[in-house]
Every structure is written in structure tokens, then in C-alpha cells.
Design an enzyme around this catalytic site. Structure first.
Site, mmCIF file in Angstrom:
data_model
loop_
_atom_site.group_PDB
_atom_site.id
_atom_site.type_symbol
_atom_site.label_atom_id
_atom_site.label_comp_id
_atom_site.label_asym_id
_atom_site.label_seq_id
_atom_site.Cartn_x
_atom_site.Cartn_y
_atom_site.Cartn_z
ATOM 1 C CD GLU A 38 33.565 51.526 29.303
ATOM 2 O OE1 GLU A 38 32.378 51.203 28.687
ATOM 3 O OE2 GLU A 38 33.956 51.572 30.084
ATOM 4 N NE ARG A 47 32.867 41.303 25.963
ATOM 5 C CZ ARG A 47 33.053 41.418 27.256
ATOM 6 N NH1 ARG A 47 33.841 42.313 27.938
ATOM 7 N NH2 ARG A 47 32.215 41.346 28.680
ATOM 8 C CG HIS A 51 34.748 48.689 27.896
ATOM 9 N ND1 HIS A 51 35.822 48.715 29.018
ATOM 10 C CD2 HIS A 51 33.402 48.071 28.781
ATOM 11 C CE1 HIS A 51 34.486 48.014 29.864
ATOM 12 N NE2 HIS A 51 33.815 48.293 29.803
HETATM 13 O O1 TA6 Z 1 30.628 49.430 30.536
HETATM 14 C C1 TA6 Z 1 30.955 49.102 32.319
HETATM 15 C C2 TA6 Z 1 30.768 47.928 32.189
HETATM 16 O O2 TA6 Z 1 30.079 47.846 31.900
HETATM 17 C C3 TA6 Z 1 30.102 47.908 33.731
HETATM 18 O O3 TA6 Z 1 29.437 47.816 34.430
HETATM 19 C C4 TA6 Z 1 31.333 46.765 34.043
HETATM 20 O O4 TA6 Z 1 30.488 45.128 34.048
HETATM 21 C C5 TA6 Z 1 32.198 46.414 33.065
HETATM 22 O O5 TA6 Z 1 32.055 47.420 32.116
HETATM 23 C C6 TA6 Z 1 33.026 45.111 32.243
HETATM 24 O O6 TA6 Z 1 32.117 44.227 32.004
HETATM 25 P P1 TA6 Z 1 33.048 43.089 31.511
HETATM 26 O O7 TA6 Z 1 31.528 42.229 30.626
HETATM 27 O O8 TA6 Z 1 33.989 43.107 30.767
HETATM 28 O O9 TA6 Z 1 33.055 42.152 33.331
#
Ligand code: TA6
Length: 301
Positions: A275, A100, A170
Site C-alpha cells: 500500500e 471507500r 490499499h
Molecule cells: O493496511 C493494513 C490494514 O490497516 C490492516 O490492519 C487490516 O485491517 C487491513 O488494513 C484491512 O482493513 P479493512 O478495514 O479493509 O478490513
């Protein structure tokens, strides 16, 4: 010739797919066809909008998102690759991988017989990726914009050795109010909560999940389709997937949201992430030449 002009000449489709550049230099593909509009940023192969005709956007974008090299875009569909969450041995490596955080290359665009528009974007291993991940690979994000949005991450092992990776699509869904939506499709699935000491193991007892606090639930061994019932918006979002046995449901709630600088303090109220994940007991192991595809199919019913 500017990169936008070159891309438009090679991959633009008149009246259907145009390339644009934001003030800070991020290149977007903007789609318009008989089904929907959509936008994808080449940075991260990141879908930032999918709006079926006569509906508001299905995806949520943070109004405070950074569009800055080295930082992920907040909202839409971040592609987490080649690891999901923190790196398992080196906490200095970027959370959710580097997929990303880099610009993907356009390899093909076109119109399907039914009128859907598609694009294939590619990221192959390079000196830059090998700083983070030693293996040779080629990854493709394929997106089809139609009555549904289909997004696939296909990864091929191009090295002579087996390698493992984890990943996620995600997606952030645009909802009226987190307290007023219900998520179905996960009844009976085992999950662990990332917010509790691990290991922990719960079973999703109720048919419909309601969220009234911070949640990071990783549901195991499920390929089920999920639905977000949103009566205030008068719609149900359908989230189907393939090639993934983990479904993660995430909402940070107020306290965590206030600590995340690219989310407004009340941002948690209007999105939920569902996700399609490969991680935990669903790590993908690829033999040389082997490939795996993780997909999500998103639409309204
Ligand atoms: O998928 C859930 C997660 O891993 C959470 O723990 C939270 O941190 C979220 O993704 C968002 O992650 P980011 O790195 O985009 O802030």
C-alpha cells in the site's frame, strides 16, 4: 434517462469505455484498450480489476466481497481517505475513512495520445462528509489504464484553515501462493509492526521479504519501488509510488482471515497488499488552497 445512459452519453468512449450497472445498482466503468482491460466501481472510486493483455489480473478481488452501501469492497484498490486505519479520536467512525463508502462523481474521461484511457473521479466535501470530517476539500482519483495502471489521489484544501489527513491506496495483488512469492524493494527501511506492542522499530535486513505468518508492516521513510516475484505465475509485479513515504505490507494469514466475513477462509493465500500510505510520521498537512497527490504505478516487468 437512466444514470447509466446519461453517463454513457457524456463519458463513454466507443469500444474503449462503457458503463455498466450490477444487479445491486453499483455502477462500473469497464475499460478495454490495446494494453489492458480494467474496471472501476464508482462506489469508492474503487479499481476492481486491471488485466494487462496476455496476463491474468494483477489485482485480487475477494469472491465474498460485499457490494453493499455502507460496507467497503474487499480487494482491488480501496481508497482509504481522509484517514488510514481507525479514526484517531473516534472509534465509531469507519475504519480507513469514508472515501471507500461513497459514490464518486465522473468528471472527465478520454484517450491519451499513446492510446491509454483515463478517467477522473471526484469527491468534494458535503453535508454528508462533514459528519465525519469537518473541512472543505475536493479529492480526485485519476486512473490511467495503459501498459501500467496509474492511480492518483489528489486532495485540495478548499477551506480557510489548515487541515491534516491520512490516506492509502490499499492495493490487493493477485498472487499464486503467499508462501511462494518474494517482495523486494524495502531492504534497509525501518518498519513498525502493527501486530506488536507499539512503539516498535525494526530494520528490514533481507533484500527479499517472505511471508509465512500474519504481517502488518508499516515501512517508514521509503519511496522505493517494490516488486512481487511470483515464479508460479511466471511474472513480477512492479509497484512504484509517489507522494507517499510509508509502504504497508499486509497479509492477515489464516486466523484473522477466518474472522473477516468478506474473505474466504483460505483467501489470504492468494493476495498480498502493498500500500502507498500517508500516515504515522507522514501525515499530510494542507494549507488553504494547497494540494497533495499520492500515486501508485502498477505493472508487470
Ligand atoms: O493496511 C493494513 C490494514 O490497516 C490492516 O490492519 C487490516 O485491517 C487491513 O488494513 C484491512 O482493513 P479493512 O478495514 O479493509 O478490513
Amino acid at each position: 434517462m437512466s444514470d447509466i445512459k446519461k453517463l454513457s452519453e457524456q463519458f463513454g468512449i466507443e469500444g474503449e469505455l462503457i458503463f455498466t450497472k450490477s444487479e445491486n445498482g453499483f455502477v462500473f466503468l469497464d475499460f478495454r484498450n490495446k494494453f489492458a482491460t480494467a474496471s472501476i466501481c464508482l462506489y469508492g472510486a474503487h479499481v476492481t480489476s486491471y488485466r494487462p493483455n496476455n496476463s491474468r489480473d494483477i489485482l485480487w478481488m475477494s469472491p465474498d466481497s460485499n457490494f453493499e452501501v455502507g460496507k467497503p469492497i474487499r480487494g482491488g484498490i480501496p481508497v482509504c481517505f481522509p484517514w488510514f486505519g481507525p479514526h484517531k479520536s473516534d472509534p465509531k467512525k469507519p475504519q480507513h475513512g469514508f472515501g471507500r463508502l461513497v459514490v464518486w462523481e465522473v468528471v472527465e474521461t478520454g484517450t491519451k495520445l499513446g492510446g491509454e484511457t483515463f478517467v477522473n473521479l471526484r469527491l468534494c466535501s458535503s453535508e454528508e462528509t462533514k459528519i465525519y470530517f469537518p473541512n472543505d476539500f475536493c479529492a480526485t482519483i485519476a486512473v490511467v489504464v495503459g501498459a501500467k495502471l496509474e492511480i492518483s489521489l489528489r486532495v485540495i484544501n478548499q477551506s480557510n484553515e489548515v487541515f491534516d489527513y491520512t490516506c492509502a491506496l490499499h492495493s490487493y495483488y493477485n498472487i499464486s501462493d503467499i508462501e511462494n512469492v518474494k517482495i523486494s524493494g524495502l531492504q534497509g527501511a525501518h518498519y513498525h509492526s502493527q501486530l506488536l506492542d507499539e512503539p516498535n522499530d525494526f530494520v528490514q535486513e533481507s533484500a527479499k521479504i517472505e511471508i509465512h505468518k500474519a504481517e502488518t508492516r508499516h515501512f517508514h521513510n521509503t519511496e522505493s519501488t517494490c516488486y512481487i516475484e511470483d515464479p508460479n505465475f511466471g511474472r513480477n509485479i512492479q509497484v512504484a509510488k509517489a507522494g507517499s513515504k510509508i509502504t504497508t505490507v499486509w497479509n492477515p494469514w489464516s486466523e484473522t482471515c477466518a474472522q473477516i466475513n468478506d474473505l474466504p477462509d483460505d483467501g489470504y493465500k492468494t493476495f498480498v497488499c502493498i500500500e502507498a500510505v500517508n500516515a504515522f510520521d507522514d501525515v499530510i498537512s494542507l494549507q488553504p488552497g494547497e494540494l497533495h497527490t499520492t500515486s501508485a504505478m502498477i505493472g508487470l516487468i
